[in-house]
Design an enzyme around this catalytic site. Structure first.
Site, PDB file in Angstrom:
ATOM      1  CB  CYS A   2       0.470 -15.310  17.577  1.00 38.23           C
ATOM      2  SG  CYS A   2       1.908 -14.378  18.051  1.00 38.23           S
ATOM      3  CD  GLU A 484       0.644 -12.096  -6.512  1.00 40.70           C
ATOM      4  OE1 GLU A 484       0.856 -11.101  -5.808  1.00 40.70           O
ATOM      5  OE2 GLU A 484       0.472 -13.240  -6.029  1.00 40.70           O
ATOM      6  CG  HIS A 507       8.952   7.590 -17.579  1.00 33.15           C
ATOM      7  ND1 HIS A 507       8.985   8.862 -18.085  1.00 33.15           N
ATOM      8  CD2 HIS A 507       7.981   6.939 -18.265  1.00 33.15           C
ATOM      9  CE1 HIS A 507       8.060   8.997 -19.018  1.00 33.15           C
ATOM     10  NE2 HIS A 507       7.435   7.840 -19.147  1.00 33.15           N
TER      11      HIS A 507
END
Ligand code: M6R
Length: 615
Positions: A2, A484, A507
């Site tokens: 907004c 990122e 893993h």
């Protein structure tokens, strides 16, 4: 999320409002509207779902009578879909009063029931219309005192809100209020402005006033007054906006993101400027605030999204230089558990906008618990720095593209500066000269990556435009850069992407590797740690053996990776803590080029807002 703009003055307001909304577009929105009070004292309003162009077209087809008092809004839908009816402004008092809102009114259901019982007919599904209707009722009930009615309304609302309102019986007056949502005042000559941030009025004035939490403002062409919610006058804090309007323009670039990626050398240089003295890092804003850093036993860095990945790099740097334990917490997780914090905890918050609601609430929570607070922020006059004991500003300039790039680099730079500053204050860094030289060399090295890899990485992205999934691996400070890189790709290319700590591979994530799976691997310099380097080279061999297409980011001259890489992206030699600022650049270019190859809007990706001002 907004965008809000308000204007009172001698000029026709409609174009000023539309230009202000255009500058706030980056916040993210899905509908827009304006209301103006014309010279005859009657209120006109137009609102449309879709981009600002839709509203502009509608106004061009059927102009509103223009007037010199107005409010404008871009809405990011929360309560009710992005329709014309749910767009703001909302009207009340027989359409003589207009109100716009950013945030969420948490007690809107109860208020709506009360108003329905009073005979109010609602025309939208929004929480905002409840505030408009309440204001209309108060105004009618008190004999037409807009400021008094407005104060009474804000005291009944719960949640987070910025509100602006005006009434056709009061041309030349706009009232506003804020609670946990941004609003700043722009001071002109014979005219005044309100905006979600300074971008709303930057082309008209760079003189601004910050409005504190739970404060109400009234602007007329010649006066500004601010009170608290009880009506007691308060003195708003003046500040000069250092950005200029040109800095927020595209300036010939294909997108804001392209411009902002290219501006990283400058963003980093500006963030360092004035913070190195005699081979030491000295942050002037922290003068006299050594007590923030001495006697603490823990640092918590809290942030969201990209800023939280900068925080992870900051963890490594602060632990290494200031020798204090650092945890990184997503702000929205931190706040809703029961963390062990107190007077011996320093809570560092990171936010480009300084308005992210989750981060703001985490800062407030930390303060309530007695912790010391420091923010790293890119936006002057924003709420998070004002709620913190201290602030270190990043000087990246305005970041408009939704995907954060130059702000990320500036955040990491500020955290490196902070780590060295803390190390000096705490006596754990005796000689920072090598690191200071590394810092000073960063802008030039980033410029070199931009120059040498732009074409190569763009070509690579072009070849991969049909790729459905990309993985990113990194160790140590390469790990946050892997995260990122994945986030950048997800948010603007809409491609599945995941970042992993390279050590996690065996893993679980290695199960994802199948022939042709593209994997970016961030390889740390062997000069920093031969052991960590060799572990990453082993990881590369493991995925290569399973058919992965390996794209390596490694320092110039690292021959060990060549036999196992399908592509090598070179970065200049740099110290361990400084490598992230170089390695992230090709990943930003890759995401941008891939999104462009897919024909997507890189500046305004779907569903996202630049500034997430609701929880
Ligand atoms: O303004 P902030 O730095 O607080 O914003 C935090 C995140 O919303 C932001 O970094 C987000 O993840 C970006 N879209 C990433 O590109």
């Amino acid at each position: 999320m907004c965008g809000i703009v308000g204007y009172v003055g001698p000029r026709p307001s409609q174009d000023i409002l539309l230009a202000g909304l255009a500058r706030l577009e980056y916040r993210g929105y899905d509908s827009a509207g304006v209301a103006v009070i014309d010279g005859e004292g009657s209120l006109g309003m137009r609102k449309k779902a879709g981009k600002l162009a839709v509203l502009r077209d509608s106004l061009a087809d059927a102009p509103l009578p223009d007037g010199s008092t107005g409010i404008g809004h871009t809405r990011w839908a929360t309560h009710g879909g992005p329709t014309d009816g749910n767009a703001h402004p909302h009207l009340a008092d027989d359409d003589k009063l207009a109100l716009i809102h950013n945030g969420i009114i948490e007690n809107f259901s109860a208020l709506r029931e009360e108003l329905l019982a009073d005979g109010v007919v609602f025309r939208s599904e929004t929480d905002t219309e409840v505030a408009a209707a309440l204001l209309g009722r108060e105004y009618a009930g008190n004999g037409g005192d807009l400021q008094l009615a407005f104060r009474s309304v804000v005291n009944r609302l719960e949640g987070a809100f910025t509100l602006l309102a005006m009434h056709q019986d009061h041309p030349g007056l706009v009232v506003g209020a804020r609670r946990n949502s941004p609003l700043v005042i722009g001071l002109g000559e014979g005219e005044n402005f309100l905006g979600s941030d300074v971008a709303a009025f930057i082309e008209h004035t760079r003189k601004a006033l910050a409005i504190g939490q739970d404060q109400i403002v009234s602007i007329t062409p010649d006066a500004v007054s601010v009170t608290d919610f009880a009506g007691t006058p308060v003195e708003p804090e003046p500040f000069d906006v250092s950005w200029d309007a040109a800095a927020a323009e595209k300036g010939g670039w294909s997108s804001f993101m392209a411009k902002e990626v290219a501006e990283q050398p400058e963003a980093v240089a500006n963030t360092i400027r004035g913070r190195i003295q005699d081979g030491q890092v000295v942050i002037p804003e922290l003068d006299g605030l050594d007590e923030l850093f001495v006697g603490i036993n823990r640092v918590i860095i809290t942030a969201c999204g990209t800023a939280s990945y900068a925080a992870l790099v900051g963890k490594y740097a602060i632990e290494q230089w200031a020798r204090v334990a650092v945890d990184v917490e997503l702000a929205h997780e931190f706040r809703y558990r029961d963390p062990v914090i107190g007077a011996d905890t320093l809570v560092v918050s990171i936010s480009q906008s300084g308005e992210t609601m989750d981060t703001l609430m985490a800062v407030k929570y930390a303060r309530e618990r007695g912790a010391r607070t420091l923010s790293v922020c890119n936006t002057q006059g924003a709420t998070i720095p004002r709620e913190s004991d201290a602030v270190v500003y990043t000087h990246a300039g305005p970041e408009v593209a939704v995907a954060s790039t130059k702000a990320f680099s500036a955040q990491i730079t500020a955290l490196l500066l902070l780590g060295l500053h803390m190390g000096r204050v705490r006596g754990t860094v005796a000689d920072a000269s090598v690191d200071v030289a590394e810092l000073a060399a960063l802008p030039e090295k980033i410029a070199k990556v931009l120059e040498s890899e732009q074409e190569h990485v763009t070509q690579l992205a072009g070849w991969m435009a049909d790729t459905r999934s990309v993985l990113f691996l990194g160790r140590h400070v390469g790990y946050p850069i892997a995260l990122e890189g994945a986030l950048k790709l997800k948010e603007i290319s809409y491609i599945h992407a995941e970042g992993f700590a390279a050590g996690e591979l065996k893993h679980g994530p290695i199960a994802l590797i199948e022939p042709g799976q593209p994997v970016f691997v961030l390889v740390p310099s062997p000069r920093h740690s031969a052991l960590v380097h060799s572990k990453v080279v082993s990881n590369i061999q493991e995925i290569r053996a399973r058919g992965a297409r390996v794209i390596v980011i490694a320092e110039e001259g690292d021959a060990a990776v060549l036999p196992f890489a399908d592509e090598v992206i070179h970065i200049p030699l740099a110290g361990a803590m400084f490598e992230p600022l170089l390695a992230v650049v090709p990943l930003q270019i890759f995401a941008m080029a891939l999104a462009t190859a897919k024909g997507l809007d890189v500046d305004q990706p779907r569903n996202l807002a630049k500034s997430v001002t609701v929880e």
